[in-house]
Design a protein around this motif. Structure first.
Motif, mmCIF file in Angstrom:
data_model
loop_
_atom_site.group_PDB
_atom_site.id
_atom_site.type_symbol
_atom_site.label_atom_id
_atom_site.label_comp_id
_atom_site.label_asym_id
_atom_site.label_seq_id
_atom_site.Cartn_x
_atom_site.Cartn_y
_atom_site.Cartn_z
ATOM 1 N N VAL A 148 0.852 -1.189 0.000
ATOM 2 C CA VAL A 148 0.000 0.000 0.000
ATOM 3 C C VAL A 148 0.890 1.243 0.000
ATOM 4 C CG1 VAL A 148 -1.845 1.261 1.174
ATOM 5 C CG2 VAL A 148 -1.707 -1.222 1.410
ATOM 6 N N LYS A 166 -1.689 -0.634 -4.663
ATOM 7 C CA LYS A 166 -2.848 0.023 -4.053
ATOM 8 C C LYS A 166 -2.427 1.367 -3.455
ATOM 9 C CE LYS A 166 -7.066 0.265 -2.274
ATOM 10 N NZ LYS A 166 -8.287 0.366 -3.100
ATOM 11 N N LEU A 168 -3.728 4.993 -1.340
ATOM 12 C CA LEU A 168 -4.737 5.519 -0.429
ATOM 13 C C LEU A 168 -4.430 6.977 -0.118
ATOM 14 C CD1 LEU A 168 -7.183 5.058 1.476
ATOM 15 C CD2 LEU A 168 -5.535 4.347 3.236
ATOM 16 N N LYS A 376 -9.313 3.313 8.410
ATOM 17 C CA LYS A 376 -9.351 3.415 6.943
ATOM 18 C C LYS A 376 -8.231 2.582 6.314
ATOM 19 C CE LYS A 376 -11.315 8.049 7.311
ATOM 20 N NZ LYS A 376 -11.032 9.505 7.279
ATOM 21 N N CYS A 380 -8.426 -0.741 3.801
ATOM 22 C CA CYS A 380 -7.633 -0.814 2.571
ATOM 23 C C CYS A 380 -6.876 -2.138 2.499
ATOM 24 C CB CYS A 380 -6.666 0.361 2.519
ATOM 25 S SG CYS A 380 -5.627 0.403 1.055
ATOM 26 N N GLN A 383 -9.233 -5.051 1.763
ATOM 27 C CA GLN A 383 -9.624 -5.112 0.352
ATOM 28 C C GLN A 383 -8.541 -5.778 -0.508
ATOM 29 O OE1 GLN A 383 -10.523 -1.094 -0.864
ATOM 30 N NE2 GLN A 383 -12.040 -0.822 0.760
#
Length: 390
Positions: A148, A166, A168, A376, A380, A383
């Motif tokens: 991430v 990913k 964010l 949050k 993430c 997911q």
């Protein structure tokens, strides 16, 4: 179906480009929040060659440990021979791994310069949290093998747009000491009145950073001698655990502040003490020279601390808050008359600090508590399917 990932009972190595100290910014607050959730957090300071031992570690609280290490090679080669530096750093990390003698559930890195391959730290999940603008290849490289990439500004995330990792976008967080004070004040909120007919202006942050708009601050302080200006943050190199500009311009600015009768320098203080003291302020300043700011005025963590008091904020342009005109008195990107904005706001201070506006600011800040930001990030990771299936 994936099991919900949670930051509970995890072993976390958090890498920070700023050492642990009195001044706390996002890295320090995340470490404290993660430890409060019951995780075991190892906060890795940047290397310090003044250590007597190769590695030093101390226990900050039951779940938080602070680690500092001495490099086994000349740090200056990083600026001239990056490939050799990366090779030697791989050996350094292996040495640290032997010292740690443990596997980490999460490797959470805020440092965009020291480590080119974060997987060497042997973390099951790798988070690359970039809060400052990056351009160099060695700062992009850690993202390639990360799970991430997190940032506080869209223009920073754009540097990683081509990577299939990913991403964010996540605002800065609000520490519990500020949040608790905000909630308490919200229950008994009243119309803000200037005490003793003397307006108090607050600033939280390191006064030694290069991007501070010192000329504008000097103008404000000199022009409005009937206004009190209060500064919380480092103004001396000694004891400063975050970035410091030692130029003559900075030295002269600090001397100016010390000489002005309407200025109070509170110095670096623990966050909980700052949270208490700033509630006496009538307004707050964000005053950067965007041309000198590496992040081009994209975001700053002090805004949430200011907003949590409910009081008006007078700011240069901050792109992440460009749609938040109800919360902040902010210059447009191409407007430079900060002094005029300051004067207009102060002349109408009762309007800008009315109960309705105070409530909006406080509620916005409370939506961004560090605990909320961590939730949050948990979503993430869930997911991505990085936790065990049900």
């Amino acid at each position: 179906m994936n099991k919900q990932f949670t930051f509970q009972n995890k072993m976390i190595l958090l890498i920070s480009p700023q050492s642990w100290g009195t001044m706390h910014i996002s890295k320090h607050h995340y470490a404290l929040a993660l430890a409060e959730l019951g995780n075991t957090v190892y906060f890795l300071n940047p290397p310090c060659n003044e250590l007597k031992q190769s590695v030093e570690m101390y226990k900050y609280n039951n779940n938080l440990f602070i680690i500092t290490y001495k490099l086994q090679f000349n740090f200056n080669i990083r600026f001239h021979f990056r490939l050799l530096y990366d090779l030697l750093m791989r050996r350094q990390i292996r040495y640290l791994q032997n010292i740690f003698n443990r596997k980490f559930d999460v490797l959470w890195c805020f440092d965009a310069n020291l480590y080119s391959d974060l997987t060497l730290f042997n973390g099951d999940i790798v988070i690359y949290h970039v809060v400052d603008q990056v351009f160099e290849k060695h700062s992009i490289k850690p993202a390639i093998k990360s799970d991430v990439i997190i940032s506080v500004a869209d223009n920073i995330l754009q540097n990683f747009a081509y990577l299939p990792v990913k991403k964010l976008l996540l605002n800065h967080g609000l520490a519990d000491c500020f949040a608790n004070k905000a909630k308490s004040y919200l229950e008994h909120i009243c119309m803000s009145k200037v005490s003793n007919n003397k307006i108090k202006i607050g600033y939280i942050g390191n006064l030694l950073i290069s991007a501070l708009d010192r000329n504008t601050l000097k103008t404000l302080i000199s022009k409005y001698m009937n206004i009190e200006f209060h500064f919380w943050g480092c103004y001396e190199i000694v004891g400063c655990n975050i970035a410091a500009d030692e130029s003559m311009e900075v030295v002269q600015f600090i001397d100016f502040l010390k000489q002005m009768g309407n200025v109070t320098l509170h110095g670096p203080q623990e966050p909980c003490r700052v949270a208490e003291e700033v509630h006496d302020m009538d307004a707050f300043l964000v005053c950067y020279d965007i041309k000198k700011d590496a992040n081009n005025g994209s975001n700053t963590h002090k805004l949430l601390e200011y907003l949590s008091t409910g009081k008006v904020v007078i700011s240069n342009h901050i792109s992440s808050y460009k749609t938040c005109h109800e919360l902040i008195q902010m210059l447009d990107y191409d407007t430079v008359d900060y002094v005029q904005l300051f004067e207009n706001t102060i002349l109408n201070i009762s309007y800008y600090n009315c109960i309705e506006k105070q409530k909006k600011r406080i509620n916005f800040a409370l939506q961004n508590r560090y605990s909320s930001q961590i939730h949050k990030i948990e979503s993430c990771i869930t997911q991505l399917g990085l936790c065990e299936p049900i």
